[in-house]
Scaffold this motif. Structure first.
Motif, short mmCIF file in Angstrom:
data_model
loop_
_atom_site.label_atom_id
_atom_site.label_comp_id
_atom_site.label_asym_id
_atom_site.label_seq_id
_atom_site.Cartn_x
_atom_site.Cartn_y
_atom_site.Cartn_z
N HIS A 275 33.91 13.37 -33.75
CA HIS A 275 33.28 13.34 -35.07
C HIS A 275 33.45 14.68 -35.80
O HIS A 275 33.41 14.73 -37.03
CB HIS A 275 31.79 12.99 -34.95
N ASP A 279 34.92 15.37 -39.86
CA ASP A 279 34.42 16.24 -40.92
C ASP A 279 35.52 17.15 -41.45
O ASP A 279 35.63 17.38 -42.66
CB ASP A 279 33.25 17.09 -40.39
N LYS A 282 38.06 15.26 -43.62
CA LYS A 282 37.54 15.00 -44.97
C LYS A 282 37.75 16.20 -45.89
O LYS A 282 38.02 16.04 -47.09
CB LYS A 282 36.04 14.68 -44.90
N LYS A 283 37.64 17.41 -45.34
CA LYS A 283 37.81 18.61 -46.15
C LYS A 283 39.29 18.93 -46.41
O LYS A 283 39.65 19.38 -47.48
CB LYS A 283 37.14 19.80 -45.46
#
Length: 502
Positions: A275, A279, A282-283
């Protein structure tokens, strides 16, 4: 001319660009204005002059929407052209089929139906423009249910195509048959269109009763169409139900649902720590244009956000790699498992890398058609296995545990270095980028002369090293270092400054 084309493409297909945000903001304002005009028109009598003015204004707004939809379809770039180099005829075919496929996407079809409100009899379709606002992620805190439903319909396009094809076939056969049988004896059925209307009403079990078979053969045809309609309705209920459930629960694994995925990123492997990778992805990536597909043999975990696609399969099996359209992917990431020993995790990682290279070797002809090779990044937990991963064909090997421990040990002697490196790698304020050397044509240029010419520090960047054509990294070379052809720069900056390599 190319600059205008680039700006038009960015205006309709690059969500991160300022011009796209400006265009979308304008469209949203026009949608609200159009809905206000529609509501205002409903409160006015039909004979009112204001009603005619409002209708004229609304038609002008609809005209703008029609132009916007035309430009959006015209500036669409099929992603297959980013991977392959077809002939002129092949390029034309890809452009035509790509735009047609883009036009029939559920989200685009909604806009097309809204534009169809230019026809006076279809003015009620203007309310569909509100869905354009609901598709905005900014209206929802975590998940966009409209986007999930639209994506589910799009991913199950093959099932809907089969269902509508069956509906059209039954309607056509029933309508033609009833017309040929009863056109001469049934006063309510005098044209082929009457027969088609009767067949459609019958197959959907609506049964208005305006047209009724009068002959024995006609009633037999009606009975057959009614029974076929029962099966079709059951099929539609199953397809719609499974599509929505799969969309809400984000359970996707069938290969045909990815039939148009190109230039995506495949992540092989998932465990309880992955996970953190979600994150970071996504960035780093624009998930609206670069899709990320997770490929693992377990069922989709509930914590995986809907913007990430999940395909269930075994990445160590060559026959399974077609599920994620690996040949059309831009890059593949192979992660290490933390729930087993480092040796066992690295053994599986290296096996996946070997499997991917074997898969690519099997399709050499298609590999030769690619503009760039499939870039493979591999995570290794035990440093002894780095060489094995490179031998397996990994383009880049990251020793995550060794990097972390090295930072910890270095911080003991040089306080603050681990914190500084963590901020550099994790905060997102700065990052390391790769750029082309603007003066590649000069064969006698030194590294020091390049730094003076670039003046990258005045633009917020800092050169940290070079990458040779052989793929070797040279960190902080001396100023007397003589540059070679096709070398690239590593530089530190908040955002890309130099043109990236192809």
């Amino acid at each position: 001319m190319s600059g205008i084309v680039f700006q038009l493409h960015a205006a309709f297909h690059s969500p991160q660009s300022p011009v796209y945000k400006s265009v979308q903001g304008t469209v949203w304002v026009l949608i609200l204005v159009s809905v206000a005009l529609l509501v205002g028109e409903g409160f006015l009598p039909f004979e009112s002059e204001w009603r005619a003015l409002l209708d004229l204004a609304d038609r002008a707004v609809l005209g703008i929407f029609a132009v916007e939809l035309f430009l959006r379809v015209a500036t669409f770039r099929p992603q297959s052209l980013q991977i392959f180099q077809p002939s002129a005829a092949g390029r034309l075919r890809i452009h035509l089929l790509g735009r047609l496929g883009y036009l029939v996407r559920p989200i685009i079809l909604v806009d097309l139906l809204a534009v169809a409100a230019l026809v006076p009899e279809l003015r009620g379709l203007r309310a569909l423009r509100l869905l354009r606002l609901l598709r905005s992620a900014r209206l929802f805190r975590y998940r966009n249910p409209v986007a999930i439903v639209m994506q589910s319909l799009e991913e199950n396009g093959l099932l809907f195509l089969l269902a509508f094809g069956a509906l059209g076939l039954v309607t056509l056969l029933g309508g033609v048959s009833i017309y040929l049988v009863e056109a001469s004896s049934n006063d309510s059925l005098t044209t082929l269109l009457d027969g088609m209307w009767w067949a459609l009403v019958t197959v959907t079990t609506v049964g208005f009763g305006d047209i009724t078979p009068v002959s024995t053969v006609g009633r037999l045809i009606g009975s057959t169409v009614m029974v076929a309609g029962m099966f079709l309705l059951a099929s539609f209920a199953g397809i719609v139900g499974s599509s929505l459930v799969n969309g809400i629960l984000s359970i996707r694994e069938e290969q045909f649902r990815m039939s148009d995925y190109v230039n995506h990123v495949v992540v092989c492997g998932y465990d309880n720590t992955t996970h953190l990778l979600l994150d970071v992805l996504k960035k780093e990536l624009d998930l609206d244009t670069t899709r990320v597909v997770f490929f693992d043999d377990r069922e989709r975990p509930r914590e995986v956000p809907p913007e990430f696609l999940w395909v269930q399969g075994d990445p160590t099996k060559e026959s399974e790699l077609d599920k994620v359209r690996l040949m059309q992917a831009a890059a593949v990431i192979v992660t290490g498992q933390r729930n087993v020993t480092p040796q066992a995790a690295d053994a599986r990682t290296i096996l996946v890398a070997f499997t991917i290279r074997a898969y690519l070797d099997r399709y050499k002809a298609q590999v030769m058609d690619r503009r760039f090779h499939l870039y493979m990044v591999v995570e290794i937990l035990d440093s002894e296995n780095v060489g094995h991963a490179r031998l397996a064909g990994a383009d880049e090997v990251l020793e995550t545990q060794r990097v972390g421990y090295s930072m910890i040990a270095h911080a003991v002697g040089y306080h603050g270095t681990a914190t500084a490196m963590s901020r550099l790698l994790l905060s997102g304020e700065h990052n390391v980028y790769v750029g082309l050397i603007p003066t590649q044509s000069e064969s006698t240029l030194t590294f020091g002369e390049l730094l003076k010419r670039l003046e990258l520090s005045q633009r917020g960047g800092l050169v940290v090293g070079l990458r040779t054509p052989e793929g070797q990294e040279v960190i902080n070379p001396p100023k007397s270092y003589l540059l070679k052809m096709d070398e690239h720069l590593f530089y530190l900056a908040k955002e890309p400054i130099l043109e990236p390599p192809n």
